[in-house]
Each structure stands twice: as structure tokens, then as C-alpha cells.
Design a protein around this motif. Sequence first.
Motif, PDB file in Angstrom:
ATOM      1  N   UNK A   1     -69.331 -81.391 -89.692  1.00  0.00           N
ATOM      2  CA  UNK A   1     -68.271 -80.459 -89.312  1.00  0.00           C
ATOM      3  C   UNK A   1     -67.670 -79.720 -90.495  1.00  0.00           C
ATOM      4  N   UNK A   2     -67.481 -78.435 -90.322  1.00  0.00           N
ATOM      5  CA  UNK A   2     -66.806 -77.627 -91.335  1.00  0.00           C
ATOM      6  C   UNK A   2     -65.334 -77.990 -91.402  1.00  0.00           C
ATOM      7  N   UNK A   3     -64.596 -77.298 -92.275  1.00  0.00           N
ATOM      8  CA  UNK A   3     -63.163 -77.548 -92.398  1.00  0.00           C
ATOM      9  C   UNK A   3     -62.862 -78.892 -93.016  1.00  0.00           C
ATOM     10  N   UNK A   4     -61.647 -79.360 -92.819  1.00  0.00           N
ATOM     11  CA  UNK A   4     -61.238 -80.662 -93.363  1.00  0.00           C
ATOM     12  C   UNK A   4     -60.328 -81.361 -92.374  1.00  0.00           C
TER      13      UNK A   4
ATOM     14  N   UNK B   1     -56.616 -81.219 -93.288  1.00  0.00           N
ATOM     15  CA  UNK B   1     -55.876 -79.963 -93.421  1.00  0.00           C
ATOM     16  C   UNK B   1     -55.771 -79.578 -94.882  1.00  0.00           C
ATOM     17  N   UNK B   2     -55.339 -78.357 -95.118  1.00  0.00           N
ATOM     18  CA  UNK B   2     -55.264 -77.867 -96.491  1.00  0.00           C
ATOM     19  C   UNK B   2     -54.071 -76.937 -96.643  1.00  0.00           C
TER      20      UNK B   2
ATOM     21  N   UNK C   1     -56.391 -75.980-101.197  1.00  0.00           N
ATOM     22  CA  UNK C   1     -57.001 -74.656-101.373  1.00  0.00           C
ATOM     23  C   UNK C   1     -57.770 -74.185-100.164  1.00  0.00           C
ATOM     24  N   UNK C   2     -58.655 -73.227-100.368  1.00  0.00           N
ATOM     25  CA  UNK C   2     -59.368 -72.582 -99.262  1.00  0.00           C
ATOM     26  C   UNK C   2     -60.383 -73.493 -98.598  1.00  0.00           C
ATOM     27  N   UNK C   3     -60.689 -73.163 -97.365  1.00  0.00           N
ATOM     28  CA  UNK C   3     -61.668 -73.870 -96.567  1.00  0.00           C
ATOM     29  C   UNK C   3     -63.043 -73.845 -97.232  1.00  0.00           C
TER      30      UNK C   3
ATOM     31  N   UNK D   1     -66.776 -71.046 -93.059  1.00  0.00           N
ATOM     32  CA  UNK D   1     -66.518 -71.992 -91.991  1.00  0.00           C
ATOM     33  C   UNK D   1     -67.805 -72.635 -91.509  1.00  0.00           C
TER      34      UNK D   1
END
Lengths: 342, 342, 342, 342
Positions: free
Chosen positions: B63-66, B69-70, B9-11, B276
Motif C-alpha cells: 500500500x502507498x501512503x503511510x 500519516x505525515x 514530509x511528502x507522500x 501515490x
Amino acid sequence: MRVGVLTGGGDCPGLNAVIRGIVRKGVQEYGYDFTGFRDGWRGPLEGDSIQLDIPAVRGILPRGGTILGSSRTNPLKVDNGIRRIKENLAKSEVDALIAIGGEDTLGVAATLSDDHGVPCVGVPKTIDNDLSATDYTFGFDTAVNIATEAIDRLHTTAESHMRVLVVEVMGRHAGWIAIHSGLAGGANVILIPEQPFDVDQVCAWVTSRFKASYAPIVVVSEGAKPKDGDMVLKDGSLDEFGHVRLSGVGEWLAKEIERRTGKEARTTVLGHVQRGGTPSAFDRWLATRFGLHAIDAVREGDFGKMVALRGTDIVRVPIAQATAQLKTVDPKLYNEVGVFFG
Amino acid sequence: MRVGVLTGGGDCPGLNAVIRGIVRKGVQEYGYDFTGFRDGWRGPLEGDSIQLDIPAVRGILPRGGTILGSSRTNPLKVDNGIRRIKENLAKSEVDALIAIGGEDTLGVAATLSDDHGVPCVGVPKTIDNDLSATDYTFGFDTAVNIATEAIDRLHTTAESHMRVLVVEVMGRHAGWIAIHSGLAGGANVILIPEQPFDVDQVCAWVTSRFKASYAPIVVVSEGAKPKDGDMVLKDGSLDEFGHVRLSGVGEWLAKEIERRTGKEARTTVLGHVQRGGTPSAFDRWLATRFGLHAIDAVREGDFGKMVALRGTDIVRVPIAQATAQLKTVDPKLYNEVGVFFG
Amino acid sequence: MRVGVLTGGGDCPGLNAVIRGIVRKGVQEYGYDFTGFRDGWRGPLEGDSIQLDIPAVRGILPRGGTILGSSRTNPLKVDNGIRRIKENLAKSEVDALIAIGGEDTLGVAATLSDDHGVPCVGVPKTIDNDLSATDYTFGFDTAVNIATEAIDRLHTTAESHMRVLVVEVMGRHAGWIAIHSGLAGGANVILIPEQPFDVDQVCAWVTSRFKASYAPIVVVSEGAKPKDGDMVLKDGSLDEFGHVRLSGVGEWLAKEIERRTGKEARTTVLGHVQRGGTPSAFDRWLATRFGLHAIDAVREGDFGKMVALRGTDIVRVPIAQATAQLKTVDPKLYNEVGVFFG
Amino acid sequence: MRVGVLTGGGDCPGLNAVIRGIVRKGVQEYGYDFTGFRDGWRGPLEGDSIQLDIPAVRGILPRGGTILGSSRTNPLKVDNGIRRIKENLAKSEVDALIAIGGEDTLGVAATLSDDHGVPCVGVPKTIDNDLSATDYTFGFDTAVNIATEAIDRLHTTAESHMRVLVVEVMGRHAGWIAIHSGLAGGANVILIPEQPFDVDQVCAWVTSRFKASYAPIVVVSEGAKPKDGDMVLKDGSLDEFGHVRLSGVGEWLAKEIERRTGKEARTTVLGHVQRGGTPSAFDRWLATRFGLHAIDAVREGDFGKMVALRGTDIVRVPIAQATAQLKTVDPKLYNEVGVFFG
């Protein structure tokens, strides 16, 4: 109906948001008048007050501190304190009182309300988050964010010079700020007042971190103490200028780590920056809702009570019960967080 | 024991903190191995994975994000999706799966766990905070802080030019970000999807604010809709370049306010900056604890469950039950906040 | 062509941006290879290096610290230091060296370049901004922003309790951080190393501020000293644990103010948080441009030079000349700022 | 001596710092009185003013906006504008005027001073930093910091979803904010008004970034235009609600990138958040010094001049000369920064 408001004890981001919430709802929905007492209990004790109306609370939401001023004056320790307060409330035609403060300030409110017939409602305030009966107090989230940002910054300094950095945060009796900011900041050791620490264990964690080619950050509550009986500071000792020495646990621990591991160690004492300035969004939300619910309690005549957060709800609990016991960090929670040590 | 981890799903700020919590505890305390599947359900569907060990999760907390990946890939809508996932899990010798995601991602996990014998644990993720069964989801606090800081900044611009400023924040189906950031930012109107709004009422609040010599800030969820049936955007309409028109409620509302009040109005759409970047301290705390408790659920074989926050405790609830219903803003809460409108 | 890069001296936000600028331009435009020496001059002295290529510098722009590590090793004080460096450069086939550092690091570069035929280019680095020949050094703006934000926060604490707050900021020999953050933070007294201060004058300013019903903030450089010969700290004195006493000017001054004015005073020592963490936008801009221009100097064979900022231009100056003299705060500028004292 | 002060044009962080600098020095050192005219040139035109003294400027240093209000009123385009201003200045006994504003506001000041005998001093203000004769204008550094922080946050969203993110920043005629924030934020493409861009080149950079397994950030000034004659927005076209369509270059470019590369692209328009709120430390420093030097110019009778920054010095230049030409980004500088594209 005229309601008095006062803020007591240490500075805490969100105090102004509480005041604004009380006044906005009290004036607009209930048509109340307000009297702001200055500097905590000193205000009603000496009859020192300002007018609190909607213009007075405009623009104060994002501001730290308190427009009412604060003090640690305790009327229970002042000759005829309670009588003078009752006289001044009568003179100002104040029918009920909202006291925003910590254990001491609220203790007075409980006594006044329970034993002396002064209708009081309490709003809990402790930057250390150590008050029972509420999940969180406002100001705490701001302090944790500031401490976390400082720890984020210190990581790069530690890595660049391969030094130990000891960060001393607030928390005299409870380790909430340390455990939250230490976890959020990725600290390698977190030391709290609830768990006397073993300096050799700390040194072992520090050494293990260096072995992984990283530099350790040690977060320590100002009230944390070593297990082995070492004195952190000798109360009453004087320095070369004749002043009482102020050596905190952080500075002491850095020296001990240096001595025992041979690694360079530095201390940062975050101090007052943790409790000043604009509140975080969460603290503005919580403080505002505390204010809205406190004036509702007045409206409903539910005195001797304190507003509190439970989950996402604001509830009311007897002040006396809420202040009876310190909320400390559960050993189970400390243990949970311990997976990141070393 | 080998555990697979994926983010769908979304960030959302905090995803990396969850992953780190899972891996640190799983490796150190339980001796597990980990496989990180890439881009949500696409990973196990196509057998695309990376190694997840302690070095892989170093330094990712702030850190933001993953790092994984998504995507929004839904294996239930792919031919033989479930069979292919089971084959790839078998091939990678993965014994259990932790799925971090929103309604859709968790829905797949529930189906896999409940109907197909794939042992799954869920970690809830929605920046909109609209998932039942948990007091808060990580990422939400960060989004609210960013939106609040933006509103703080917009106040001075509004005042200097005596303009209306409309701020569109995230929230398709629930107004949590709008109500929290609007209250914390001192907005004069807050509009949420749960409560269709009356444009004339909005204009009345705007006008009343100008009468008090201040400039109004209107905070509106992207999913808020006017009461009176006005179309905010015509789905499918094309602009002069042949593209589908993207006009949000914020832009539309600003024009309506201008038209009806004669006051200049401007729109700011906060957009992706809300989701983010580095997580707030609270989100790091919550996300890390979700990770620690998710791996405990795996350890205890408690599958088909999702971790959730209740007060200050992390609990477990059946995934299927948790995703059955959207958590929306209670009219009572919206009403409570309404005291600051106008 | 192979170019060596090293970072020496104290931590400073922007070091990674310099490295990235050098490598991106050197590789892409000039086809150079790079060797990163570890921990300042220790790297070439001991032949300790890492590979520096485009993947190695990805993502480092916003990160504080230095991916190369740093140290205060001075090869001029090491037996056969210069010979060992020349041997190691030859062994690694390094044709030219870019040294990023302060007075000491650049002094070595000047000696190597001018006297020993090692082609060196310098990039100035001092968080204190006290290097002649450049308008600003990177890291300084970040430090000033952090100190200013701290002062902003301390104002509300000071006001709420009507206390004096003394804030000790970096600056051993020059008062740039104090004068910039003190002015930006609205301090009521600013004390710098260049101007020995009169404690009674400080107390007069403090008292005058209280008379206006505000609480004073005193910003003091760590290197500021009182006029009247009072010793701030007794070098070599030991405390009760046998450690050398570390008492800074801030703590000492707070005690003196308390003693002389009878007002409560507290100290905050900002310390290492000023030099860690992500650089400000200006520092990233300046550091990146320093990197781009340093590799241009290498390309043009313009050795023995240092890049520097003049207005908005990057220029080159002889290293030896640039480090010959400390850049201190002009009495005229200090006087200009003095209008805000008291 | 009585001095009038006014602020004209768009909002800009630092305006209040200028006003405070003028008043503090004017009152304390020169014994002047001050009149604050409201809303730019509308104030003296209509005789609308407030009192400006030391209490009026307390606490305004960290606040965005302007306590005097602003407008774009141009007295040169108003019947008898100049005569009415002269009459109102005479009526208020104002002997000299300090005008803080951009090209338009300063243009009026130059005309009044050079052609009509009204003694004026100018303080330059443009958030876009596009005024000749000064190295920097205040507000610009704040805007760049805000834009950079937004770009930092957008990176993680871009990476997590492998999308193109287009960020539209301020800059109608000059690309200063784009080039500074784009470089500081590590953007992969920066597009500015001075250099019409080739959409295919932009797509090539975008594609090359994806090939390196990263997601591209494109920073574009609101005034940037494509080379090939494509219309970005059709002036005067109406949307389905009968309003003039407001489609910016950012939104248009994202669609073009999607169409030509097949990659998902999203736009963020930072808008007004860039110009509101508390100023950065540098902007407070610069704005305060501009104020101090502007009142010195009045003191010395040096009218028709504007204060300006050259290196670290504040100098004076003729207003007319300073506003004659826009300061745009030098192609050489744009080229220097281009090494980071793709």
C-alpha cells in the motif's frame, strides 16, 4: 570503423535498448557504421547479418525481445568455428564486435578477444542476475516486477480459499528473482537454489501462517532443491505419451505440502511471461547506459572488457574475470529476509 | 525497550514497507515494543500516537501512503518544541526514535540526537532521489515507472497529431525523475533544474525531430528554468478570481515552443499520481531493507545515523553529513544522455 | 430488516465491490442491517457470520478476493442442510439473503427461494463468463486483461527464439477467456472447448506463421480437447511419486506440435493469477452496479431473481432460468475470429 | 474492388485494431485491395495515401495512435471539397470508403454517402463514449482504466496528507469517463457536464468525508460547470505573457473548495495520457470486431451505415441517425451512483 553487434542466449527485456544505445551514440558521435549479426554467434559464423543504422533502431526502446534474434549456438563447439567467424568478419569489414549475452556468449567473446585477436567488448545479460562483477543486469528488474505483481494477485486467491499457493519463479542456479519478488510480494516462505530446503520446516512455516488466519504463499526458484535427498524429477522418466516428464519443484512441493499438512495447495509456474515484453524503466535506463558505455569502450580500444554496474556508475571489467564465478545469494542476505517467513 | 516511529514530509511509496520491516524484525528478533507517532513530528510534539505491533503492519507492504500519516510540522520552529518532544517521549516510555523522512525531518532527528540526547536513527525518504549518501531512495523507482508509462502513452498521441508534447515531472531541485523517465520513455528533450535551458535550442531539437517525421516529447522537471531570464511564473500575481496564479514551467514552455516554431504543443503535468499508490518491486525491496537495518542500528545503539544504499549494500552514515548537501545530476551524466536529444 | 450476504465458489475479482455496493445502499438509503455469512453456504449452515456495516466495507473496492471468504459447500448435499440454514437465519434474525456465486451457489439460492420460502436474491459470478442471461459477469474482464498482457509479453520471447508458445488460459466448459484474450493478444491459433480441434490443422497454422517469418502463439482453453480421440490426460494415472498426474491440454499440445512440426514449443499455464488481485475498472463498475441492484430487488421483495447485464442496463431474471443453460461461444463468433488464425 | 480507409479526429486507442481487422478480412476472405488515406479527410482531399496490405498491419494491434495519422480537416468547409474527394477517389480507383471517426468525421461520410453517391461505411470513434446508437465506443475502456488507476494512486496521497484531491478527466459534453472512473476509483464526489453542480453541496460532501477520517477525491469532467453562474474561465483573458489563459474547471474547483472549507486542495489534470498508448483488451476486441463488420458492410453494399455495439452483438445503423444526438449520462444513472458521494 565498422562495428558488429550480436545478442546471444535467452530472451531478456532490454536487449533492444542496448542495441539502440550503441547505434545512436556510435553513429552520431563517432561516425561509425554497424552490422547486426543475426541469432547470436550463428550470425558471424554463417555470415548472416542485417544493416544497423538509426532508422533500424527507432521505436525499439520499449519493445521486449531482440531485433537481431538470438540463439545458443556456440562457435567453440563448431568445426573451424573461430576461423569461419574471422573470415566472415573480414568479409563484412567488421573491425570490432560487441557481444551482448550471458556466461556462454561472453565466454566466446573473451576467447576471441584474448586468444584470437578479434577485438570484442561484452555487455552482460542474464535475467537471473547471477553474473559477478555487476550489481545488476537488465531484464532482472522487469522479471521481479512481473513476479511481484503475480504474487500480489495470488494473495487474494489464497486468502479467499485458505489454500497454500506455491509460485515457481526463474532462477536455475541463483535465487535472486525468488528473494526479490518473494520479499516484495510478501511471501511467507522463499526457497532458493543456494539453500537446500527442509520440507518439514516449510510445512511448519505454512502451518504457522494458517494459525494467524492467513493463507501462505511459497515462492520457490526453479532450481531450488530439497535437503533430504528427495528426487524432484526423475530425469529421463517417460510419461504415458512417451515424452520426458517435466515436473518442476513447485508442483512437487505443493504435493508434499498437501500430503504433510493436509491443507490444499496449488502451484503457479510463471515461466516465460517473466522474460518477455516491455522492459521496466530501470531496465531501459541500465540497458541504454550499457550500450552507450560499450561503444565508448570500442572507441577507446579497450577490448576484452565487459561493461558493468557498480552503484550508479558504469565501469569496465575483464570479461574472463567477470564470467569466472556465479553471483549467488549471500547466506547473510537470505537470513536477513528470513524474518518474514512463517 | 520501546521504539517510536514517525514518517514526515511528502507522500512516498514504500513508507509502509519501512514501518513493517522495523516492526517485524524489532518484535520477532529483539522483543521490542513500538509506538507509532502520528503525522510526523506533530505526533511526539503533541503526544499523539497509535500502537504498532505485528497485526498493525499486516497487509501494508503493497500500500502507498503511510499508516502513520505525515506532516511538515517542524518542532525546531515551535515554542519549546524540543522540550515538549522529550516530555512526551518520556511519558510514553519511548527509549529511541526512528524518523523516516527527507531533509527537514532528518534534520530534526540529527539535532535531537546530536544536541539533545534523544537517541534517533534516520531513514531517508525523498521521491526526488536528491539526498546525498545514498545511491537511491525508495519511491523514486515507482515515480520513474509511472512517468515512463505516461511518456510511452503520450508518444502515440504525439505521432497521430504531429504535435509537441511537453511532460512536466517532479523534481524541484534535482532532475533525477526527468532524466530517468525521459531516457526510459525515449524523450527527445530532457530539461532539468541543474542545467538552465535555452529555449531556442529546445526549439531546434523539436524541429529536427519533426524533420525525421516523428513528433517530439519534451520532458521537463518542475524546477527547470530557462537560461535567458524569462520569468516562468510571476510569484504573487493574481488571476481573475483573486487567486495566486499557478503556472508551471511545462505550460509556459509549450506556449513558447508554439510561438517560436509554429507547431502545436500541449502540456501534461503528471503531478501527484507520481507519488501515490503501490510501490514498485524495487522500492518494496529497498524500503523493507531500510527498515530492517534501521532497527539493527537501534539495537546496536548506533544513533545519529541514517541507513543508506551503496551498490547493493545497506550502510550507515551520520545523518548530519548525509543531509548537508543535495545530490544533483552530474553534468557528465546529463551530457551522456544528450545523445538522444533531437 | 436484516439482510444476509454470502459469496460462494471460486475466487473472482469484484466480489468485494458487490458486497460494498449492497451495504452502502442498503444502510444509507434503506436503513437495513447486514449479516455477512462466512465461506459461502458454510456460513448459514453453521451459523458462522461477521457484522457487515459501512466501516467493514471501506477500502475494499479495489481489493481482489472476498472479505467473507468462500467455499464450495453445498447444503443440498448435507444432512438436514436446508433445515439448519433456516434455523440459523431465524436465529440471526435474517429476513432475506443475497447469494453471490456461480451455477452451484445460485442453484441453492433458487431452491431455497422457490421451494423453501427463504427469500433469496442472486448475483451471478463466474470468471469464465459462461452464465446465460447476462452479457458479462464481473471478473471476466480482469482475467482477459491479465491473459492479454501475458500474451503481449510472450510474443517477444516467441519471436526472439522462433519458438511456438502455447498459452493455457481458464475456461473449463466455455472458451470466452481464450477467444477474447487470444483475439486481443494477436494469437495465431485459438482453441476452445466448444470446438474440438484437429492437431494437424493447428500444426498447419503454426507452420504458415513461421513461413511469414513470425513465431506463433497458440491460446488454448484448459477445457479444449482434440478431435481425434487422443487422450490429453489419463485420469487416475499416477506419477513416480504416487500422485495423480496433472497434465493439462497446453503441455500435451506443445509436445504434439514439437513432434509433428519439428519446431521447438513451450507451454505457459497462466493459472490462478487470472483470478486474483485488483479488478479492472469495468469489473468494479459492473460488480458495484450488481450490488446496488441486488439490494433494490430485496427492497422490492422481488425474490428468486438474479441481477444481470443486458447492454448497459441491469435487469432481473429468474435464477432458475438463468442457471439452466451454459453460455458457450457461438460457432459464428468463433468463425469470425478465425480470420486471424495462421 | 479497392477500399479506402481513413481515421479522423482525436487520438483513440484501438484505431489500429480497426484498420487491421478491415485489412485482414478484406484481403484474406474477399480478395480486396486497400488504400490508406492519410490524416483523416485531408488524405482523399489532397490525394495523399499509403498502401494498406497485410504486412502494413502486422504488429499494430497493441499500438495506440493510428498508422494513418489523423486531422480535423472538414472537406465540407473547403472549397470544392466534395468534388476534389470524388476526383481523388476516382484517380486512386477506390470503389468504397470506410471512415473511422467521431461525429464530424462520420457526418462527412453520411453526406458523401447519402447526397453525393460516394459509398461510405462508418466506424464510430469517440473516447468520450458519447455517440448514440452504440453501447460503447473503443478507447473509452482504456481511458477509464487509466483514470481509475490514477485515482487509486491518488487515494494514498490524499489520506497521508488529509487533503482534497480534485481529478479532472476527459468529457466535454458527457460525463461517461468521470462516472465510470469515479465509481471504479471510489471517488467521493463525481461531477459531470449533464448536471451543473452546486459548489456548496460539493463542499458538504468533502466535509462529511473528512468527518469520517478519510480524505476526499473529487472527480470532475473537463466539461462540468457550476450551477451558480460562476465563470470557470474567462474566454479571451490574457495572462502576463500575452497568452490566452487556460484554467480548467478542476483547478478552479480546488481553489473554491480551499476557500470555502479551509482544507488544502490539489488538482490533477490527467490530460492526454488518457487517450494514448496500448488499448485495453476490451478495446482491442471491440475495435477489431468493428473492423471485421465494417468490411462485411462494404461486401454487402450496405452503405451509409455505421457499425455499432448492442449488448454483445455488432449491428448496423444509419450514420445520419447515429450522429444526430449526443449520448449523455441518464440522470437516473447519476443518481444511482450518488449513493457513494460524501
